[in-house]
Design a protein around this motif. Structure first.
Motif, short mmCIF file in Angstrom:
data_model
loop_
_atom_site.label_atom_id
_atom_site.label_comp_id
_atom_site.label_asym_id
_atom_site.label_seq_id
_atom_site.Cartn_x
_atom_site.Cartn_y
_atom_site.Cartn_z
N SER A 2 38.79 32.03 39.55
CA SER A 2 37.94 30.82 39.45
C SER A 2 37.66 30.24 40.83
CB SER A 2 38.62 29.75 38.59
OG SER A 2 38.77 30.24 37.29
N ILE A 3 38.69 30.23 41.69
CA ILE A 3 38.46 29.72 43.06
C ILE A 3 37.43 30.63 43.75
CG2 ILE A 3 39.53 29.32 45.32
CD1 ILE A 3 42.14 28.63 43.84
N ALA A 4 37.59 31.96 43.53
CA ALA A 4 36.65 32.92 44.14
C ALA A 4 35.22 32.65 43.65
CB ALA A 4 37.07 34.34 43.82
N ALA A 5 35.09 32.29 42.36
CA ALA A 5 33.75 32.02 41.83
C ALA A 5 33.14 30.81 42.55
CB ALA A 5 33.82 31.77 40.33
N GLY A 6 33.96 29.79 42.82
CA GLY A 6 33.48 28.62 43.56
C GLY A 6 33.05 28.99 44.97
N LEU A 7 33.84 29.87 45.59
CA LEU A 7 33.50 30.30 46.96
C LEU A 7 32.23 31.15 46.96
CD1 LEU A 7 37.12 31.12 48.12
CD2 LEU A 7 35.62 29.49 49.27
N HIS A 8 32.10 32.03 45.94
CA HIS A 8 30.89 32.85 45.82
C HIS A 8 29.66 31.97 45.76
CE1 HIS A 8 32.18 36.91 45.39
NE2 HIS A 8 32.98 36.66 44.37
N SER A 9 29.76 30.89 44.97
CA SER A 9 28.58 30.04 44.81
C SER A 9 28.26 29.31 46.11
CB SER A 9 28.75 29.06 43.64
OG SER A 9 29.75 28.15 43.96
N SER A 10 29.21 29.34 47.07
CA SER A 10 28.93 28.78 48.40
C SER A 10 28.68 29.90 49.39
CB SER A 10 30.10 27.91 48.86
OG SER A 10 30.42 26.94 47.92
N ASP A 11 28.24 31.05 48.86
CA ASP A 11 27.84 32.20 49.70
C ASP A 11 28.96 32.93 50.40
OD1 ASP A 11 25.25 32.05 48.97
OD2 ASP A 11 24.72 30.63 50.58
N TYR A 12 30.18 32.82 49.89
CA TYR A 12 31.29 33.59 50.47
C TYR A 12 31.39 34.95 49.80
CZ TYR A 12 33.77 30.42 53.56
OH TYR A 12 34.13 29.65 54.62
N GLU A 13 31.78 35.94 50.62
CA GLU A 13 32.20 37.22 50.04
C GLU A 13 33.72 37.10 49.91
OE1 GLU A 13 30.77 40.58 52.39
OE2 GLU A 13 32.74 41.50 51.97
N VAL A 14 34.26 37.41 48.73
CA VAL A 14 35.70 37.18 48.51
C VAL A 14 36.41 38.47 48.09
CG1 VAL A 14 37.42 35.79 47.27
CG2 VAL A 14 35.16 34.82 47.72
N ASP A 15 37.52 38.76 48.76
CA ASP A 15 38.39 39.87 48.34
C ASP A 15 39.67 39.28 47.78
OD1 ASP A 15 36.64 41.85 49.21
OD2 ASP A 15 37.43 41.77 51.26
N LEU A 16 40.07 39.81 46.62
CA LEU A 16 41.29 39.32 45.97
C LEU A 16 42.36 40.40 46.04
CD1 LEU A 16 39.30 38.06 42.92
CD2 LEU A 16 40.79 36.56 44.22
N PHE A 17 43.59 39.98 46.32
CA PHE A 17 44.67 40.97 46.41
C PHE A 17 45.93 40.44 45.77
CE2 PHE A 17 48.24 43.18 48.12
CZ PHE A 17 47.82 44.50 48.14
N ASN A 18 46.42 41.14 44.74
CA ASN A 18 47.66 40.75 44.08
C ASN A 18 48.83 41.50 44.74
OD1 ASN A 18 49.66 39.95 42.30
ND2 ASN A 18 48.74 40.87 40.48
N ILE A 19 49.79 40.73 45.32
CA ILE A 19 50.94 41.40 45.96
C ILE A 19 51.90 41.81 44.86
CG2 ILE A 19 52.60 41.19 47.87
CD1 ILE A 19 51.96 38.34 48.24
#
Ligand SMILES: Cc1cc2nc3c(=O)[nH]c(=O)nc-3n(C[C@H](O)[C@H](O)[C@H](O)COP(=O)(O)O)c2cc1C
Ligand code: SF4
Ligand code: SF4
Length: 289
Positions: free
Chosen positions: A21-38
């Motif tokens: 969900s945070i990534a979706a917010g960042l996407h809508s502000s034109d961010y490219e987001v990579d998610l990584f689960n440790i």
């Protein structure tokens, strides 16, 4: 396009959902987001990213050891904007402070701190018939997380950020529990109590594959052998298809704490709780009901 790396730890999926969900917010502000689960392999290098997010569940009133180890192993990150998000079932206490302080110590610039509830599948509580924060995070919390992502993006661009207040430390009884569940005790006592029931174990390797800290290796006859690097997440016990994982004496040692914590949280109107049939604890922990 600015780039963000979100590194989080998630076993039962709630931290992962908030990260998305945070990534979706960042996407809508034109961010490219990579998610990584440790949950096994080490996270990618964050050099080349413009923003870093760290997400963690609360485990035993502190960050899980794999998250604290990751923070400790980070190089100095002078001035890199970072945000932190925490998930918890009952009480997070000052877990977030520990992560935020560790990042500040590396020279990071905090641009946001978010927390939300996550369904608490800790087997100790389920075995006593308590499911805390059932159904969390809610849709409302997820949309707050998305909004948080947008705010963070605006702050990186120079928007104002009034530093979130530090969380309160735990009362003495929980501080004692946290001490009794510290790393020394994990390495020297709790980690050593696991074994596979020889009659039931089929050497399928599921526990080895799923352990997030690489704490289980193949031994003689391809049967699992537990090391000393346990997070006490209980994934091996919960996910074993043969119910073959035994934690000798462990639950008995923990029970007084578990009962005290569960009863206190169940009486607290600020914590959502539903009662379950203790016999169904494993199905609940596996997300089957
Ligand atoms: C082993 C274990 C220990 C936990 N300890 C705490 C705790 O001390 N305080 C708390 O509020 N929640 C605690 N929880 C609940 C988790 O923080 C919460 O359910 C979180 O949403 C789980 O994240 P995940 O779904 O991403 O794995 C614990 C859960 C587990 C499995
Ligand atoms: S998951 Fe269970 S059956 Fe499979 S190897 Fe591990 S202990 Fe044995
Ligand atoms: S409880 Fe089991 S799965 Fe979890 S870290 Fe320890 S050995 Fe690995």
């Amino acid at each position: 396009m600015p780039r963000c790396l979100i590194v989080y730890f998630s076993q039962s999926g709630t931290t992962a959902r908030v990260a998305e969900s945070i990534a979706a917010g960042l996407h809508s502000s034109d961010y490219e987001v990579d998610l990584f689960n440790i949950n096994g392999s080490p996270p990618p290098d964050f050099g080349g990213y413009d923003l870093l997010g760290i997400g963690s569940p609360v485990y035993y009133y502190r960050p899980p050891f794999n998250v604290s180890d990751y923070l400790r192993s980070m190089p100095v990150i002078r001035g890199l904007p970072v945000f932190v998000f925490m998930m918890y079932g009952t009480y997070r206490f000052d877990t977030g402070n520990r992560i935020r302080r560790a990042l500040a110590g590396k020279g990071a610039r905090e641009v946001g701190y978010f927390h939300a509830h996550g369904a608490d599948l800790y087997p100790g509580y389920l075995k006593e018939g308590y499911l805390f924060s059932p159904g969390y995070p809610t849709e409302e919390e997820l949309s707050q997380a998305e909004e948080f992502g947008r705010h963070v993006a605006a702050r990186v661009e120079g928007g104002e950020y009034i530093m979130a207040e530090a969380d309160r430390p735990p009362p003495p009884i929980y501080r004692f529990e946290r001490f009794a569940l510290g790393r020394w005790f994990f390495r020297n006592i709790y980690s050593r109590l696991f074994k596979a029931d020889r009659e039931k174990c089929t050497a399928c390797g599921v526990c080895i594959q799923l352990c997030p800290s690489g704490n289980i290796v193949e031994g003689r006859g391809r049967r699992p052998v537990w090391g000393r690097n346990c997070l006490l997440c209980f994934t091996c016990q919960v996910q074993c298809p043969e119910e073959a994982v035994i934690w000798r004496l462990g639950w008995t040692l923990m029970r007084p704490f578990t009962i005290y914590n569960a009863r206190s949280a169940a009486r607290d109107a600020s914590v959502d709780c539903s009662r379950i049939d203790p016999k169904s604890w494993l199905r609940v922990a596996r997300g089957e009901e």
